[in-house]
Motif scaffolding. Structure first.
Motif, PDB file in Angstrom:
ATOM      1  N   GLN A  26       0.827  -1.209   0.000  1.00 21.63           N
ATOM      2  CA  GLN A  26       0.000   0.000   0.000  1.00 21.63           C
ATOM      3  C   GLN A  26       0.861   1.258   0.000  1.00 21.63           C
ATOM      4  OE1 GLN A  26      -3.665   0.515   0.076  1.00 21.63           O
ATOM      5  NE2 GLN A  26      -2.619   2.356  -0.617  1.00 21.63           N
ATOM      6  N   SER A  82       0.851   3.908  -3.088  1.00 18.90           N
ATOM      7  CA  SER A  82       0.445   5.281  -2.757  1.00 18.90           C
ATOM      8  C   SER A  82       1.456   6.283  -3.307  1.00 18.90           C
ATOM      9  CB  SER A  82       0.306   5.442  -1.243  1.00 18.90           C
ATOM     10  OG  SER A  82      -0.752   4.651  -0.744  1.00 18.90           O
ATOM     11  N   ARG A 139      -8.769  -1.373  -3.515  1.00 18.70           N
ATOM     12  CA  ARG A 139      -8.143  -0.140  -4.026  1.00 18.70           C
ATOM     13  C   ARG A 139      -8.961   0.460  -5.172  1.00 18.70           C
ATOM     14  NH1 ARG A 139      -3.548   2.393  -4.542  1.00 18.70           N
ATOM     15  NH2 ARG A 139      -3.428   2.094  -6.791  1.00 18.70           N
ATOM     16  N   LEU A 171      -6.742   3.811  -1.032  1.00 16.81           N
ATOM     17  CA  LEU A 171      -6.228   3.153   0.165  1.00 16.81           C
ATOM     18  C   LEU A 171      -6.997   1.866   0.418  1.00 16.81           C
ATOM     19  CD1 LEU A 171      -5.772   6.182   2.605  1.00 16.81           C
ATOM     20  CD2 LEU A 171      -4.010   4.954   1.343  1.00 16.81           C
ATOM     21  N   VAL A 228      -5.312   0.479   5.896  1.00 12.43           N
ATOM     22  CA  VAL A 228      -5.272   1.724   6.680  1.00 12.43           C
ATOM     23  C   VAL A 228      -4.944   1.421   8.133  1.00 12.43           C
ATOM     24  CG1 VAL A 228      -6.883   2.979   5.192  1.00 12.43           C
ATOM     25  CG2 VAL A 228      -7.766   1.582   7.053  1.00 12.43           C
ATOM     26  N   GLY A 247      -9.600   5.001   6.997  1.00  7.69           N
ATOM     27  CA  GLY A 247     -10.144   5.249   5.668  1.00  7.69           C
ATOM     28  C   GLY A 247     -11.460   5.991   5.684  1.00  7.69           C
TER      29      GLY A 247
END
Length: 319
Positions: free
Chosen positions: A89, A93, A260, A267, A270, A279
């Motif tokens: 993640q 990101s 996603r 995200l 989280v 989130g």
């Protein structure tokens, strides 16, 4: 004679006594033979089954070995799986940030190009309107010339009138043509004012176009620099993400990508922030928070469906 008869009788009785025993022995022998035959048959059948089973297992093993060649055979714990998902993640990101940074500039460049095209279209329209106004001015000037000729003609005829009626008619014609001249002159002034306004608009539009062209060149140059700078970084991040994906089982990876895709901010994993989901920011029950901290199973938010992870595990460098 009596002695012989008794001896014969004893012999018969002895024969009678021995024959049942012998018959039992024969039965036992026959039973043993049957049992041995059955055992032999059963052993052969078992051997055949064993051969078949061994063949099937060998085939299965060959298939499994072939499928494992492209997989990581390490068995990760739930804690390790969560950590790998969080690492993935983090990497994706960063890729999203690069895309966002790059995505704004192309839109700005496209807007500037569209604005320049619109301004040029407006200039062409102004030019066409000016040409039309010039044509109207020329037409009004021609009317003035015709009206002045008629005025001179009618004034010349006034000296030759025979009665008052002809004089009045000629006077009205002269007056009408003079009014036509005044009206045409007024129209010419209006057309010239419109032409002047259009030319000013053209001048202003040209200045705007020149400014937009400068901005467009700067944006294009900036975009090229960012693309050149971020391309290497993005390629590295994609390679890193690919390496992490190989360590995540397909089921979890597919779930991660699905979450996603549905998330607005991209995200899928989280942290817990202030006893709430990082989130959707909905409160998480204490028992579920405890389960998340234990790292014994993968827990998703019941509101947004994101995978939740303990902040301590997220901040750890390695599991």
């Amino acid at each position: 004679m009596a002695k012989k008869t008794e001896a014969k009788a004893d012999k018969n009785e002895a024969v009678k006594d021995v024959s049942p025993k012998e018959s039992n022995k024969q039965d036992v022998a026959e039973n043993k033979a049957e049992e041995s035959t059955k055992k032999t048959v059963s052993r052969r059948a078992a051997a055949d089954k064993k051969d078949i089973k061994e063949t099937t297992l060998a085939e299965e093993m060959s298939v499994n070995v072939a499928s494992l060649k492209n997989k990581d055979v390490k068995n990760f714990t739930v804690e390790e799986k969560l950590f790998m998902l969080y690492k993935l993640q983090t990497v994706v990101s960063e890729i999203d940030k690069i895309k966002t940074l790059r995505g704004e500039l192309p839109l700005e460049v496209q807007d500037l190009e569209d604005e320049i095209v619109g301004l040029k279209t407006r200039l062409d329209k102004y030019q066409a309107e000016i040409q039309e106004l010039d044509g109207n001015v020329s037409a009004q000037k021609n009317k003035i010339s015709e009206s002045k000729l008629l005025v001179e003609k009618y004034k010349g005829q006034l000296d030759q009138v025979r009665n008052n009626r002809e004089f009045d008619n000629l006077s009205k014609e002269v007056e009408f043509q003079e009014l036509e001249v005044e009206f045409s002159e007024k129209k010419i002034k209006e057309f010239n004012a419109a032409i002047k306004q259009k030319k000013e608009s053209i001048s202003g539009s040209k200045e705007i176009i020149d400014g937009r062209k400068i901005d467009l060149e700067q944006k294009k140059k900036e975009l090229q620099e960012i693309v050149a700078e971020t391309r290497q970084e993005e390629d590295k991040l994609r390679e890193k993400a690919k390496a992490i994906e190989e360590k995540i089982e397909p089921r979890l990876l597919n779930a991660f990508k699905r979450i996603r895709k549905g998330a607005r901010n991209g995200l899928a994993v989280v942290n817990i922030e202030r006893d709430a989901c990082g989130g959707c920011f909905n409160k998480i029950p204490p028992q579920k928070q405890l389960d998340i901290k234990l790292h014994k199973k993968i827990i998703v938010c019941e509101y947004c469906g994101r995978i939740m992870i303990d902040p301590e595990l997220a901040n750890a460098k390695e599991v």
